[in-house]
Design a protein around this motif. Structure first.
Motif, mmCIF file in Angstrom:
data_model
loop_
_atom_site.group_PDB
_atom_site.id
_atom_site.type_symbol
_atom_site.label_atom_id
_atom_site.label_comp_id
_atom_site.label_asym_id
_atom_site.label_seq_id
_atom_site.Cartn_x
_atom_site.Cartn_y
_atom_site.Cartn_z
ATOM 1 N N ARG A 78 20.541 -11.562 -12.694
ATOM 2 C CA ARG A 78 19.266 -12.130 -13.141
ATOM 3 C C ARG A 78 18.194 -11.613 -12.202
ATOM 4 N NH1 ARG A 78 20.815 -18.282 -13.171
ATOM 5 N NH2 ARG A 78 22.264 -17.527 -11.622
ATOM 6 N N SER A 79 17.244 -10.892 -12.737
ATOM 7 C CA SER A 79 16.293 -10.188 -11.876
ATOM 8 C C SER A 79 14.867 -10.706 -12.002
ATOM 9 C CB SER A 79 16.315 -8.691 -12.199
ATOM 10 O OG SER A 79 16.003 -8.485 -13.554
ATOM 11 N N THR A 80 14.149 -10.566 -10.899
ATOM 12 C CA THR A 80 12.702 -10.778 -10.864
ATOM 13 C C THR A 80 12.086 -9.549 -10.218
ATOM 14 O OG1 THR A 80 12.688 -11.845 -8.699
ATOM 15 C CG2 THR A 80 12.951 -13.286 -10.619
ATOM 16 N N PHE A 81 10.881 -9.218 -10.642
ATOM 17 C CA PHE A 81 10.194 -8.048 -10.119
ATOM 18 C C PHE A 81 8.814 -8.444 -9.612
ATOM 19 C CE2 PHE A 81 13.384 -6.278 -12.794
ATOM 20 C CZ PHE A 81 13.705 -5.052 -12.228
ATOM 21 N N LYS A 82 8.456 -7.863 -8.489
ATOM 22 C CA LYS A 82 7.122 -8.056 -7.923
ATOM 23 C C LYS A 82 6.623 -6.683 -7.489
ATOM 24 C CE LYS A 82 5.791 -10.164 -3.769
ATOM 25 N NZ LYS A 82 5.864 -11.310 -2.857
ATOM 26 N N VAL A 83 5.469 -6.285 -7.996
ATOM 27 C CA VAL A 83 4.879 -4.994 -7.623
ATOM 28 C C VAL A 83 3.625 -5.286 -6.821
ATOM 29 C CG1 VAL A 83 4.045 -2.770 -8.435
ATOM 30 C CG2 VAL A 83 5.793 -3.985 -9.752
ATOM 31 N N VAL A 84 3.571 -4.724 -5.618
ATOM 32 C CA VAL A 84 2.479 -4.992 -4.684
ATOM 33 C C VAL A 84 1.823 -3.687 -4.237
ATOM 34 C CG1 VAL A 84 3.595 -7.105 -3.864
ATOM 35 C CG2 VAL A 84 3.982 -4.958 -2.643
ATOM 36 N N HIS A 85 0.674 -3.834 -3.616
ATOM 37 C CA HIS A 85 -0.001 -2.661 -3.063
ATOM 38 C C HIS A 85 0.787 -2.161 -1.853
ATOM 39 C CE1 HIS A 85 -3.087 -0.389 -0.845
ATOM 40 N NE2 HIS A 85 -3.412 -0.016 -2.072
ATOM 41 N N GLY A 86 1.130 -0.896 -1.868
ATOM 42 C CA GLY A 86 1.910 -0.298 -0.780
ATOM 43 C C GLY A 86 2.186 1.155 -1.118
ATOM 44 N N GLY A 87 3.301 1.674 -0.623
ATOM 45 C CA GLY A 87 3.636 3.063 -0.883
ATOM 46 C C GLY A 87 2.551 3.994 -0.375
ATOM 47 N N LEU A 88 2.526 5.195 -0.908
ATOM 48 C CA LEU A 88 1.529 6.186 -0.501
ATOM 49 C C LEU A 88 1.117 7.052 -1.678
ATOM 50 C CD1 LEU A 88 3.109 7.586 2.792
ATOM 51 C CD2 LEU A 88 1.021 6.229 2.618
ATOM 52 N N ASP A 89 -0.122 7.451 -1.688
ATOM 53 C CA ASP A 89 -0.613 8.520 -2.544
ATOM 54 C C ASP A 89 -1.045 9.632 -1.596
ATOM 55 O OD1 ASP A 89 -0.207 6.999 -4.790
ATOM 56 O OD2 ASP A 89 -2.335 6.798 -5.308
ATOM 57 N N ILE A 90 -0.397 10.781 -1.694
ATOM 58 C CA ILE A 90 -0.691 11.910 -0.813
ATOM 59 C C ILE A 90 -1.510 12.927 -1.603
ATOM 60 C CG2 ILE A 90 0.309 13.686 0.676
ATOM 61 C CD1 ILE A 90 1.473 11.107 1.562
ATOM 62 N N LEU A 91 -2.705 13.211 -1.148
ATOM 63 C CA LEU A 91 -3.572 14.177 -1.813
ATOM 64 C C LEU A 91 -2.927 15.566 -1.784
ATOM 65 C CD1 LEU A 91 -6.355 14.430 -3.178
ATOM 66 C CD2 LEU A 91 -7.279 15.048 -0.939
ATOM 67 N N LYS A 92 -2.916 16.227 -2.928
ATOM 68 C CA LYS A 92 -2.350 17.579 -3.008
ATOM 69 C C LYS A 92 -3.265 18.557 -2.271
ATOM 70 C CE LYS A 92 0.202 16.827 -7.210
ATOM 71 N NZ LYS A 92 1.544 17.328 -7.090
ATOM 72 N N PRO A 93 -2.691 19.650 -1.760
ATOM 73 C CA PRO A 93 -3.480 20.607 -0.971
ATOM 74 C C PRO A 93 -4.725 21.124 -1.701
ATOM 75 C CG PRO A 93 -1.156 21.151 -0.845
ATOM 76 C CD PRO A 93 -1.295 20.041 -1.838
ATOM 77 N N ASN A 94 -4.615 21.311 -3.020
ATOM 78 C CA ASN A 94 -5.765 21.802 -3.792
ATOM 79 C C ASN A 94 -6.711 20.672 -4.190
ATOM 80 O OD1 ASN A 94 -4.411 20.486 -5.817
ATOM 81 N ND2 ASN A 94 -3.913 22.336 -6.975
ATOM 82 N N LYS A 95 -6.394 19.449 -3.710
ATOM 83 C CA LYS A 95 -7.182 18.245 -3.998
ATOM 84 C C LYS A 95 -7.241 17.915 -5.492
ATOM 85 C CE LYS A 95 -10.086 18.600 0.131
ATOM 86 N NZ LYS A 95 -9.057 18.804 1.006
ATOM 87 N N ASN A 96 -6.278 18.463 -6.246
ATOM 88 C CA ASN A 96 -6.207 18.216 -7.683
ATOM 89 C C ASN A 96 -5.027 17.287 -7.966
ATOM 90 O OD1 ASN A 96 -6.630 18.324 -10.405
ATOM 91 N ND2 ASN A 96 -5.633 20.298 -10.683
ATOM 92 N N GLY A 97 -5.194 16.005 -7.680
ATOM 93 C CA GLY A 97 -4.146 15.026 -7.925
ATOM 94 C C GLY A 97 -3.451 14.594 -6.646
#
Length: 118
Positions: A78-97
């Motif tokens: 029986r599962s529960t899920f919680k999604v919170v602010h965290g992790g990382l977004d790493i800017l691509k070298p070409n700054k496109n995404g």
């Protein structure tokens, strides 16, 4: 209910090209699951379906994660899920995404009160 934490597993998932938060979260969930083989249910006389599974996921854009897609990954319990602010977004070298990194924690518990009722 006497919910007792029995195990915690961690995982990390990425979306290198698609900028897909759900995809990164799914990979992180699988990473955490596939790094263990818990036999706790058998050790305490529980059925695997009685596992209480709390999943917490950290990403930079929590609202972008489709929880229904994550629920399909867990084989039982029986599962529960919680999604919170965290992790990382790493800017691509070409700054496109960005490259997305999701961190996942899985907490496995059982209702230990059930043992005392027998």
């Amino acid at each position: 209910m006497a919910k007792k934490r029995m195990a915690v597993e961690f995982g990390m998932g990425t979306s290198l090209r698609k900028q897909d938060y759900t995809g990164a979260a799914i990979r992180g969930l699988k990473d955490a699951l596939w790094h263990n083989s818990l036999s706790l249910a058998d050790a305490f006389g529980f059925k695997k379906e009685e596992m209480l599974i709390d999943v917490e996921i950290g990403v930079q854009e929590p609202r972008s994660v489709e929880i229904e897609d994550l629920k399909k990954i867990l084989p039982y319990g029986r599962s529960t899920f919680k999604v919170v602010h965290g992790g990382l977004d790493i800017l691509k070298p070409n700054k496109n995404g960005v490259t997305i990194i999701a961190n996942v924690a899985i907490i496995v518990s059982f209702d230990m009160e059930r043992i005392n009722v027998k």
